[in-house]
Design an enzyme around this catalytic site. Structure first.
Site, PDB file in Angstrom:
ATOM      1  N   CYS A  90       0.820  -1.213   0.000  1.00  0.00           N
ATOM      2  CA  CYS A  90       0.000   0.000   0.000  1.00  0.00           C
ATOM      3  C   CYS A  90       0.855   1.265   0.000  1.00  0.00           C
ATOM      4  CB  CYS A  90      -0.920  -0.008   1.221  1.00  0.00           C
ATOM      5  SG  CYS A  90      -1.889   1.494   1.446  1.00  0.00           S
TER       6      CYS A  90
ATOM      7  N   CYS B 117      -5.553  -2.855   8.826  1.00  0.00           N
ATOM      8  CA  CYS B 117      -6.530  -1.768   8.919  1.00  0.00           C
ATOM      9  C   CYS B 117      -7.867  -2.102   8.286  1.00  0.00           C
ATOM     10  CB  CYS B 117      -5.950  -0.491   8.301  1.00  0.00           C
ATOM     11  SG  CYS B 117      -5.684  -0.569   6.512  1.00  0.00           S
TER      12      CYS B 117
END
Length: 367
Positions: free
Chosen positions: A98, A195
């Site tokens: 990411c 997350c």
């Protein structure tokens, strides 16, 4: 483009948590005009968006608040890879993917748009300039150091990156700064490890549910295969019992195996092609030689026979090693002391002292 950018302006990734909010506060105190960028990885997190906006305001930021709906890209790049890796018997590092493909790319793009030279985050690490480029070094807080997760960022990002929490001793110091400034995030608990996966759901159920809705028939079938029962075997191939699908197991796992062998047994390997979970004793988890592919180096590339240190996972300590093979994509390290549970899919990150050189994704390990 850079000639028109203002070095008094900084764009920070703001989540609403104590780290990014305190980092914003510290930047404003240093005289920067701080703007904040909130990444919505769900496309519908209105509550998170408003919390981030309020956190930026509470930190006294004089810049603007920018919202980015990154849900589609995050799903197609990060989540798809995460699920596919687990279904293949590997254990992924979603943050290391990411960071360069979404989070820091958007930070640079949006910083350019608003004329800000610098970008920032609430990570615990430090950027320094060396004679051959910019590098990460570990944060003052060894316990919180996140340089491992940031190793895949290129020079154009590192040269403009400020990490205000690099000199912080521990998380309680951050919270103390936030309390003194009466920031609403001061006592918010740390975010979950992954997350986008709720702790109550867990990665196995998450992968299963993603397979049902992703619209990718190949991936959906891969997940179904990874949930099929197969054989527990030992290193010689002897069948020991039945497992409940390789997706349910990770390297080094001991508890929850659902098999009694009369002695402690650990998952030492996952074979997705044969749908086998290999069990063994604790000593079988230790390896001296670890290889990786998909390599990335921030600046200089390590040399064959060079003596360095490396980590095989985020929570592991740095360990002395020798580079035995190095190429554009492949990396092989030999550790002085055998490393426990080097896991395929995790990152193998190399350090020269405190300097982060780069690394790759673990492919396999041998004794």
């Amino acid at each position: 483009m850079e000639a028109a950018l203002d070095k008094k302006k900084v764009l920070i990734g703001i989540s609403g948590g104590v780290d990014s909010t305190t980092a914003s506060l510290l930047l404003e105190k240093k005289g920067f005009e701080v703007s904040g960028l909130y990444f919505d990885i769900t496309g519908c997190n209105i509550k998170g968006k408003e919390e981030a906006r309020k956190a930026l305001e509470a930190a006294g930021a004089r810049g603007q608040f920018i919202y980015v709906d990154a849900a589609d890209e995050f799903r197609d790049i990060v989540i798809h890879n995460f699920v596919s890796e687990y279904a293949s018997g590997r254990t992924p590092n979603p943050c290391t993917l990411c960071n360069p493909t979404i989070k820091f790319r958007y930070l640079i793009e949006k910083a350019d748009e608003i004329g800000a030279y610098y970008i920032a985050t609430g990570h615990y690490a430090k950027v320094i300039q060396s004679k051959d480029g910019y590098y990460y070094i570990k944060a003052v807080s060894s316990r919180k150091d996140q340089s491992y997760m940031l190793y895949r960022l290129p020079q154009n990002i590192l040269s403009r990156l400020i990490l205000p929490l690099s000199e912080i001793e521990d998380k309680e110091e951050v919270r103390a700064i936030a309390r003194d400034a009466q920031l609403p995030s001061a006592d918010i608990k740390d975010s979950q490890e992954i997350c986008f996966v709720e702790d109550s759901i867990g990665y196995v159920r998450y992968c299963q549910e993603f397979g049902n809705i992703c619209g990718d028939n190949e991936l959906a079938e891969k997940i179904r295969r990874a949930l099929k029962s197969g054989a527990f075997v030992d290193k010689s191939g002897k069948i020991l019992g039945k497992h409940q699908g390789i997706l349910n197991y990770t390297i080094g796992q001991r508890k929850g195996l659902g098999i009694a062998l009369g002695k402690p047994a650990f998952v030492t390997k996952l074979d997705g092609e044969k749908n086998q979970v290999i069990l063994g004793e604790n000593q079988e988890l230790f390896s001296h030689t670890v290889s990786a592919d998909g390599c990335f180096f921030t600046g200089r590339v390590p040399k064959p026979e060079e003596r360095l240190e490396a980590k095989i996972r985020y929570a592991a300590g740095r360990a002395a090693c020798t580079v035995t093979e190095i190429g554009e994509e492949n990396l092989v390290l030999h550790f002085d002391e055998a490393q426990r549970a080097a896991t395929a899919g995790q990152s193998l990150v190399i350090y020269d002292g405190d300097l982060v050189l780069g690394g790759g994704y673990i492919k396999n390990s041998t004794n």
